[in-house]
Write a protein that holds these residues in place. Sequence first.
Motif, mmCIF file in Angstrom:
data_model
loop_
_atom_site.group_PDB
_atom_site.id
_atom_site.type_symbol
_atom_site.label_atom_id
_atom_site.label_comp_id
_atom_site.label_asym_id
_atom_site.label_seq_id
_atom_site.Cartn_x
_atom_site.Cartn_y
_atom_site.Cartn_z
ATOM 1 N N ALA A 66 20.202 39.298 -4.443
ATOM 2 C CA ALA A 66 20.632 39.508 -5.757
ATOM 3 C C ALA A 66 21.165 38.493 -6.437
ATOM 4 O O ALA A 66 21.026 38.089 -7.638
ATOM 5 C CB ALA A 66 22.261 40.493 -5.346
ATOM 6 N N MET A 67 21.781 37.207 -5.738
ATOM 7 C CA MET A 67 22.130 36.320 -6.261
ATOM 8 C C MET A 67 21.251 35.410 -6.629
ATOM 9 O O MET A 67 21.169 34.734 -7.681
ATOM 10 C CB MET A 67 23.193 35.460 -5.847
ATOM 11 C CG MET A 67 24.400 35.840 -4.702
ATOM 12 S SD MET A 67 26.348 34.972 -4.849
ATOM 13 C CE MET A 67 24.993 35.168 -2.784
ATOM 14 N N GLU A 68 19.955 35.613 -5.748
ATOM 15 C CA GLU A 68 19.005 34.181 -6.011
ATOM 16 C C GLU A 68 18.382 34.726 -7.121
ATOM 17 O O GLU A 68 17.750 33.936 -8.218
ATOM 18 C CB GLU A 68 18.043 34.161 -4.704
ATOM 19 C CG GLU A 68 19.150 34.041 -3.273
ATOM 20 C CD GLU A 68 19.292 34.525 -2.687
ATOM 21 O OE1 GLU A 68 19.734 33.874 -1.449
ATOM 22 O OE2 GLU A 68 20.592 35.322 -3.166
ATOM 23 N N ARG A 69 18.313 35.653 -7.330
ATOM 24 C CA ARG A 69 17.733 36.726 -8.284
ATOM 25 C C ARG A 69 17.959 36.002 -9.601
ATOM 26 O O ARG A 69 17.993 36.065 -10.574
ATOM 27 C CB ARG A 69 17.359 37.956 -8.628
ATOM 28 C CG ARG A 69 16.277 37.568 -7.214
ATOM 29 C CD ARG A 69 15.891 39.699 -7.195
ATOM 30 N NE ARG A 69 14.958 40.115 -8.355
ATOM 31 C CZ ARG A 69 13.852 40.844 -8.148
ATOM 32 N NH1 ARG A 69 14.268 42.065 -6.944
ATOM 33 N NH2 ARG A 69 13.317 41.319 -9.536
ATOM 34 N N ALA A 70 19.086 36.781 -9.290
ATOM 35 C CA ALA A 70 20.210 36.488 -10.731
ATOM 36 C C ALA A 70 19.826 34.725 -11.185
ATOM 37 O O ALA A 70 20.328 34.328 -12.459
ATOM 38 C CB ALA A 70 21.568 36.545 -10.730
#
Length: 111
Positions: A66-70
Amino acid sequence: MANRFVRARPVQERLPELRERLNSGEIESFEPFGSAMTRALNRARFDPETGEAVWIEEDYCSPPLAMERAEVLDDYFEALTVVEEDIDEAAGWRQIDDLPGLWEQTIEGTA
């Protein structure tokens, strides 16, 4: 911690920028995921049959990455899929070890 087996279609025209950000250490400085993401993307492979980048990434997020994608991945890859949510890291890399490197096949291959 889990290791994710990831497949995604690179946005070719954006990859030189991603390579620069990896080389400069910018992405590595992102907390808490930058170091793991940098290691994974530097080792990423290219699947010529599908045109996808593939890699194994250490991840703590729910939903996965989630964080990596954002922060990074959605800017440089499309159709990102976590193929396996909890894979043994060494076994995962062995599955894709025979594929060519992402960076040699994309940036250098199109220059």
